[in-house]
Design a protein around this motif. Structure first.
Motif, PDB file in Angstrom:
ATOM      1  N   ALA A  23      19.559  -2.107  15.746  1.00  0.00           N
ATOM      2  CA  ALA A  23      18.780  -3.054  14.946  1.00  0.00           C
ATOM      3  C   ALA A  23      17.994  -3.974  15.878  1.00  0.00           C
ATOM      4  N   SER A  24      16.817  -4.399  15.400  1.00  0.00           N
ATOM      5  CA  SER A  24      15.874  -5.134  16.259  1.00  0.00           C
ATOM      6  C   SER A  24      16.490  -6.325  16.987  1.00  0.00           C
ATOM      7  N   TYR A  25      17.078  -7.268  16.241  1.00  0.00           N
ATOM      8  CA  TYR A  25      17.546  -8.484  16.925  1.00  0.00           C
ATOM      9  C   TYR A  25      18.687  -8.191  17.890  1.00  0.00           C
ATOM     10  N   GLN A  26      19.423  -7.115  17.652  1.00  0.00           N
ATOM     11  CA  GLN A  26      20.577  -6.802  18.497  1.00  0.00           C
ATOM     12  C   GLN A  26      20.196  -6.154  19.822  1.00  0.00           C
ATOM     13  N   ILE A  27      18.985  -5.588  19.917  1.00  0.00           N
ATOM     14  CA  ILE A  27      18.643  -4.863  21.152  1.00  0.00           C
ATOM     15  C   ILE A  27      17.333  -5.278  21.814  1.00  0.00           C
ATOM     16  N   GLU A  28      16.362  -5.784  21.052  1.00  0.00           N
ATOM     17  CA  GLU A  28      15.003  -5.892  21.605  1.00  0.00           C
ATOM     18  C   GLU A  28      14.818  -6.945  22.689  1.00  0.00           C
ATOM     19  N   TRP A  41      17.914 -15.550  12.755  1.00  0.00           N
ATOM     20  CA  TRP A  41      18.971 -15.284  13.737  1.00  0.00           C
ATOM     21  C   TRP A  41      18.712 -15.984  15.069  1.00  0.00           C
ATOM     22  N   ASP A  42      17.441 -16.198  15.437  1.00  0.00           N
ATOM     23  CA  ASP A  42      17.147 -16.987  16.649  1.00  0.00           C
ATOM     24  C   ASP A  42      17.683 -18.396  16.455  1.00  0.00           C
ATOM     25  N   THR A  43      17.380 -18.968  15.300  1.00  0.00           N
ATOM     26  CA  THR A  43      17.775 -20.343  15.017  1.00  0.00           C
ATOM     27  C   THR A  43      19.295 -20.463  14.922  1.00  0.00           C
ATOM     28  N   PHE A  44      19.905 -19.551  14.192  1.00  0.00           N
ATOM     29  CA  PHE A  44      21.352 -19.575  13.967  1.00  0.00           C
ATOM     30  C   PHE A  44      22.115 -19.421  15.285  1.00  0.00           C
ATOM     31  N   SER A  45      21.708 -18.429  16.092  1.00  0.00           N
ATOM     32  CA  SER A  45      22.457 -18.156  17.331  1.00  0.00           C
ATOM     33  C   SER A  45      22.314 -19.300  18.331  1.00  0.00           C
ATOM     34  N   ASP A 131      16.891 -10.144  10.153  1.00  0.00           N
ATOM     35  CA  ASP A 131      16.135 -11.127  10.938  1.00  0.00           C
ATOM     36  C   ASP A 131      14.885 -11.616  10.187  1.00  0.00           C
ATOM     37  N   LEU A 132      15.131 -12.378   9.119  1.00  0.00           N
ATOM     38  CA  LEU A 132      14.049 -12.977   8.324  1.00  0.00           C
ATOM     39  C   LEU A 132      13.243 -13.968   9.164  1.00  0.00           C
ATOM     40  N   PRO A 133      11.892 -13.933   9.071  1.00  0.00           N
ATOM     41  CA  PRO A 133      11.109 -14.968   9.754  1.00  0.00           C
ATOM     42  C   PRO A 133      11.599 -16.365   9.348  1.00  0.00           C
ATOM     43  N   ASP A 134      11.921 -17.176  10.321  1.00  0.00           N
ATOM     44  CA  ASP A 134      12.546 -18.481  10.057  1.00  0.00           C
ATOM     45  C   ASP A 134      11.691 -19.363   9.156  1.00  0.00           C
ATOM     46  N   GLY A 188      29.394 -18.130   5.560  1.00  0.00           N
ATOM     47  CA  GLY A 188      28.570 -18.808   6.563  1.00  0.00           C
ATOM     48  C   GLY A 188      28.693 -18.239   7.965  1.00  0.00           C
ATOM     49  N   LYS A 189      29.326 -17.069   8.093  1.00  0.00           N
ATOM     50  CA  LYS A 189      29.513 -16.440   9.412  1.00  0.00           C
ATOM     51  C   LYS A 189      28.215 -15.888  10.003  1.00  0.00           C
ATOM     52  N   HIS A 190      27.283 -15.577   9.126  1.00  0.00           N
ATOM     53  CA  HIS A 190      25.984 -15.055   9.578  1.00  0.00           C
ATOM     54  C   HIS A 190      24.869 -16.007   9.157  1.00  0.00           C
ATOM     55  N   ALA A 191      23.686 -15.832   9.774  1.00  0.00           N
ATOM     56  CA  ALA A 191      22.521 -16.640   9.416  1.00  0.00           C
ATOM     57  C   ALA A 191      22.186 -16.420   7.941  1.00  0.00           C
ATOM     58  N   PRO A 192      21.756 -17.454   7.219  1.00  0.00           N
ATOM     59  CA  PRO A 192      21.496 -18.811   7.717  1.00  0.00           C
ATOM     60  C   PRO A 192      22.724 -19.727   7.739  1.00  0.00           C
ATOM     61  N   GLY A 193      23.923 -19.172   7.575  1.00  0.00           N
ATOM     62  CA  GLY A 193      25.147 -19.945   7.745  1.00  0.00           C
ATOM     63  C   GLY A 193      25.436 -20.911   6.614  1.00  0.00           C
TER      64      GLY A 193
END
Ligand code: PNW
Length: 486
Positions: A23-28, A41-45, A131-134, A188-193
């Motif tokens: 998946a994109s956010y996990q590898i790119e 996911w950028d914001t959450f992580s 990975d929704l656009p924030d 709440g374990k994953h974005a957006p939490g």
């Protein structure tokens, strides 16, 4: 033990195809390159306390710069298909239907698809893997806002179909809407939490959030399928479906009718929440009974859109649990079905050995049982297994030489693929494709980088170097033995 005991000589059909998934956010990585803007996911992580080891996907496997290495190992391993996801934030960085389209994002994927096709590996594309656009979360609450979300997702899907519909034949609208709904809006374990916070919910009663999100994703799925069937399929052909996650459920007390019923309910709360509307045009009775009007109703137009919207059933599957019913009334925000998950049954039998994930215990026979369960309930649809795989307890702490001898993973794949062959040959399940999770060790969401799911070791300290583990080189052999030659 349940692990390592599954053997069979049965075969999968000759036209069966196998490969790997990512998946994109996990590898790119390349999080801010060529116009990409942050996803949720950028914001959450990057929010302290959300990810176990405090890491994020800024670099990950650096696949954005290493597409040729990834294609090289896919070929080396003998993969016939590769499932990957598109980063919406690369294609429409702000996300919305009136926001600019980023030509560089489209070019990146266009080239990658061409390179895969040239290498003889069929691309299978997931449009949305979390990975929704924030900006869309900020602007209107993301998937809590059905009207806006569906319109923006439809626009994104149409752009992608128009750009790649002539060279991609298999599409997945959403990966695991259960995870987006429950892990994103209930635990709440994953974005957006979000944790069903009544004070901050823009649309009212916070405890309804997971089911509102689930409904939005179903409608967005149906809308994208409608676009695909009207605008793309007549000229280019192809197939589209949704990928649902689901574990097998075994009653904790095999003789207690309440546990048997709870096991059924557990699967309905995970899978049938989405699959019943798609195959039967309504929510499962068990959810209606427990949740009442917390479950947002469908209009007749919405049901018409969703019903019949799968060309195939995308199945992500990892494990099984023992299920014990709970006494008393469920909590208002209970999204599990008023039951407990256990790793041992009433007699102390373990469901399977430990892995590096708290939730994952291998149990191959459960895979066969769930394939049969799905087929009985949904009329023997064509099934593509879009993810299956395991982590290994303590793998990350092993010296490299030992880590590469991942016999536990080899055993897992051998057992699960055997169970799938029996489901096909004995139970009549129509399973036609299988993608192992994952091609690479990668960013395992809120578990960060310590949990590795790859058949390929990624050396994060050493330029993201890729080194095949034993499992990478064994999968081809397993399929060679299990796919019929006629
Ligand atoms: C799936 N759980 O996620 C995802 O589709 C992948 O991106 C992920 O890497 C893979 O499985 C392995 O975890 C899940 O907590 C994440 O039950 C968490 C759960 C289930 C699936």
């Amino acid at each position: 033990s349940a692990h390592g005991s599954y053997t069979t000589q049965n075969k999968l059909p000759a036209d069966f195809a196998w490969g790997f998934a990512t998946a994109s956010y996990q590898i790119e990585g390349a999080y801010d390159e060529d116009g990409r803007l942050p996803s949720i996911w950028d914001t959450f992580s990057k929010t302290p306390g959300k990810v176990e080891d405090g890491t994020n996907g800024d670099v990950a496997c650096d696949s954005y710069h290493r597409t040729h290495e990834d294609i090289k190992i896919l070929k080396q391993y003998g993969a016939q298909v590769y499932r990957f996801s598109l980063s919406w934030s690369r294609i429409i960085p702000l996300g919305g239907r009136n926001d600019p389209v980023n030509a560089k994002g489209l070019e990146f994927y266009s080239k990658f698809i061409d390179d895969l096709n040239a290498a003889g590996i069929e691309p299978v594309i997931t449009l949305y893997h979390w990975d929704l656009p924030d900006e869309l979360l900020e602007r209107y609450g993301g998937a809590l806002n059905q009207e806006e979300f569906v319109a923006d997702y439809a626009n994104y899907a149409r752009i992608v179909f128009k750009s790649f519909g002539h060279k991609v034949k298999r599409w997945i609208t959403f990966n695991e809407p259960w995870c987006s709904s429950v892990l994103g809006y209930n635990t709440g374990k994953h974005a957006p939490g979000r944790t069903s916070d009544r004070t901050k919910n823009p649309v009212g009663d916070g405890a309804r959030e997971p089911w509102i999100v689930g409904k939005t994703l179903l409608i967005a799925h149906g809308t994208a399928v409608d676009i695909f069937r009207k605008e793309i399929k007549p000229t280019h052909g192809g197939e589209i479906g949704i990928t649902l996650n689901g574990d097998w459920a075994e009653p904790w007390d095999p003789e207690d009718p309440a546990d048997i019923e709870a096991s059924e309910r557990k699967i309905e709360f995970a899978i049938s929440w989405f699959a019943d509307p798609i195959y039967h045009g309504k929510y499962p009775d068990s959810m209606v009974k427990q949740l009442g009007d917390r479950l947002p109703a469908f209009t007749p137009e919405e049901i018409a859109l969703v019903k019949g919207s799968n060309d195939f059933y995308g199945m992500n599957h990892y494990c099984a649990n023992y299920i014990r019913h709970r006494e008393g009334e469920p909590e208002p925000d209970d999204a599990a079905g008023n039951l407990d998950h256990l790793f041992e049954d009433k007699f102390g039998n373990p469901i399977g050995p430990e892995t590096n994930c708290e939730w994952l215990r291998p149990n191959a026979i459960g895979f066969r049982k769930l394939l049969k369960w799905l087929s009985d309930r949904y009329g023997y649809p064509k099934i593509y297994v879009t993810e299956n795989g395991t982590s290994i307890k303590g793998e990350n702490d092993l010296p490299l030489e030992e880590l590469l001898k991942d016999d536990f993973r080899v055993q897992y794949y051998s057992d699960y693929i055997g169970a799938m062959a029996d489901a096909s040959a004995i139970d009549g399940v129509n399973v036609k494709m299988y993608m192992a999770w994952s091609l690479l060790d990668n960013y395992e969401w809120s578990e960060g980088y310590q949990t590795r799911f790859g058949v390929t070791f990624v050396d994060y300290e050493n330029g993201q170097k890729r080194i095949p583990k034993k499992s990478a080189l064994t999968l081809g052999e397993i399929f060679n033995n299990h796919v019929s030659k006629e």
